[in-house]
Design a protein around this motif. Structure first.
Motif, short mmCIF file in Angstrom:
data_model
loop_
_atom_site.label_atom_id
_atom_site.label_comp_id
_atom_site.label_asym_id
_atom_site.label_seq_id
_atom_site.Cartn_x
_atom_site.Cartn_y
_atom_site.Cartn_z
N THR A 126 30.83 -26.87 11.76
CA THR A 126 30.40 -27.32 10.43
C THR A 126 31.55 -27.89 9.61
OG1 THR A 126 30.71 -25.09 9.53
CG2 THR A 126 28.52 -25.65 10.36
N GLU A 127 32.75 -27.92 10.23
CA GLU A 127 33.93 -28.41 9.53
C GLU A 127 34.93 -28.94 10.55
OE1 GLU A 127 36.37 -26.50 5.92
OE2 GLU A 127 36.88 -25.56 7.83
N THR A 128 35.60 -30.02 10.17
CA THR A 128 36.76 -30.50 10.93
C THR A 128 37.70 -31.13 9.91
OG1 THR A 128 37.48 -31.71 12.88
CG2 THR A 128 35.76 -32.76 11.56
N SER A 151 33.54 -31.66 5.81
CA SER A 151 32.35 -30.98 6.32
C SER A 151 31.70 -31.81 7.43
CB SER A 151 31.34 -30.78 5.19
OG SER A 151 30.90 -32.04 4.71
N ILE A 152 30.98 -31.11 8.31
CA ILE A 152 30.12 -31.77 9.29
C ILE A 152 28.69 -31.31 8.98
CG2 ILE A 152 29.54 -32.08 11.72
CD1 ILE A 152 32.39 -31.31 12.45
N VAL A 161 31.05 -38.68 10.87
CA VAL A 161 32.14 -37.72 10.67
C VAL A 161 33.49 -38.41 10.82
CG1 VAL A 161 33.18 -35.57 11.50
CG2 VAL A 161 30.68 -35.82 11.43
N PHE A 162 33.58 -39.35 11.77
CA PHE A 162 34.84 -40.06 11.95
C PHE A 162 35.23 -40.82 10.68
CE2 PHE A 162 37.92 -43.12 13.29
CZ PHE A 162 38.64 -42.45 14.27
N SER A 163 34.24 -41.36 9.99
CA SER A 163 34.52 -42.05 8.72
C SER A 163 35.13 -41.08 7.71
CB SER A 163 33.23 -42.65 8.16
OG SER A 163 33.47 -43.27 6.92
N GLN A 167 39.15 -41.04 6.20
CA GLN A 167 39.54 -40.93 4.78
C GLN A 167 40.41 -39.69 4.53
OE1 GLN A 167 39.07 -43.39 2.56
NE2 GLN A 167 38.27 -44.45 4.37
N ALA A 168 40.09 -38.60 5.23
CA ALA A 168 40.91 -37.39 5.11
C ALA A 168 42.33 -37.65 5.59
CB ALA A 168 40.29 -36.25 5.91
N ALA A 169 42.47 -38.48 6.62
CA ALA A 169 43.81 -38.81 7.14
C ALA A 169 44.65 -39.50 6.07
CB ALA A 169 43.69 -39.70 8.38
#
Length: 289
Positions: A126-128, A151-152, A161-163, A167-169
């Protein structure tokens, strides 16, 4: 600060842009030529370099060692790797005067290795997130420099999720840059025993096994949904790609929950799974397309 950047994919485009916006002098970018056999749905580092007039090269994995004198001559403060697909030789990493840093698409130490977003969804996480870490000879094993979680959601695909991870990167880079620009690399231990290493995935790994639970099937569909190769099953002599499924119901009472596999009822398509639960197939198409 001067840098050499190894980069590809959306994460490569976004993180390279973040470095440039922060005023880091990027002396060379190492990227990949797009594979004509691959569905290229992501941003182009090569195109960004052309727009920004940054020197770039596209060597094969076998050509990297021979380029060592080039990297030694540049002697960058940092080497960054943003979704670059080849292992970077240790001798090249050693050319960085301060540190060689890699961006990985998981919350290290979890999901080290290949295809981390796909594996996380496949395992029902549910998270990465994204993690910037020090590069060592062993992949994804160096100290953690920065990390941002995302969150996933239960029906999100790997592309969705990759998107978020992309952005998290950028957020990780933005948070780390004030220290990095001062030559300070924040570090904390990457506790490898708390995670696992995963290898690459092949299109054949998308085969659906209907004896699995409905959630496992749904998670597989999400993990490899197009533009990835897709989860597939046989139906009426054809191989069908399942692009979108749902666990939500309600489902028709006519379904035979004792027989695993595809059943079509009232023009709706369902998959009966090993736990006698149902996934509805919302979108599918022949693999030949």
């Amino acid at each position: 600060m001067h840098a050499v950047v190894f980069a590809y994919h959306d994460v490569g485009v976004n993180c390279l842009s973040a470095l440039l916006n922060a005023g880091i002098q990027v002396d060379l970018v190492v990227t990949h030529q797009d594979d004509p056999n691959e569905n290229v749905w992501f941003g182009s580092v090569e195109k960004l370099c052309q727009e920004k007039k940054i020197s770039y090269i596209t060597p094969s994995a076998n050509e990297l060692d021979a380029l060592l004198p080039k990297f030694q001559a540049i002697a960058p403060d940092y080497i960054f790797s943003f979704y670059y697909r080849h292992m970077i030789p240790e001798q090249i990493l050693a050319c960085a005067k301060i540190a060689a840093l890699n961006m990985h698409g998981s919350l290290l130490p979890k999901y080290r290795g290949r295809a981390p977003v796909n594996w996380a969804i496949l395992h029902g996480e549910t998270e990465t997130g994204a993690t910037l870490h020090v590069m060592e000879a062993k992949p994804d094993a160096g100290d953690i420099v920065g990390q941002v979680a995302v969150s996933i959601d239960p029906d999100e695909t790997a592309t969705d999720v990759f998107s978020k991870v992309s952005q998290a990167a950028v957020s990780v880079i933005d948070q780390a840059l004030p220290s990095l620009l001062k030559g300070i690399v924040p570090r904390r231990a990457n506790e490898l025993q708390k995670g696992s290493y995963f290898g690459g995935r092949k299109p054949a790994d998308g085969q659906i096994h209907w004896n699995q639970t409905a959630k496992q099937v749904h998670d597989l569909v999400r993990a490899v949904a197009p533009p990835y190769p897709g989860a597939f099953t046989a139906y009426e002599g054809k191989t069908m790609i399942l692009a979108r499924t749902s666990l939500k119901g309600p489902f028709p009472s006519k379904l035979n929950l004792g027989v695993c596999g595809i059943q079509v009822v009232d023009n709706r398509v369902f998959g009966i799974c090993g736990d006698h639960q149902v996934v509805e197939v919302l979108e599918w198409f022949p693999a030949s397309k």
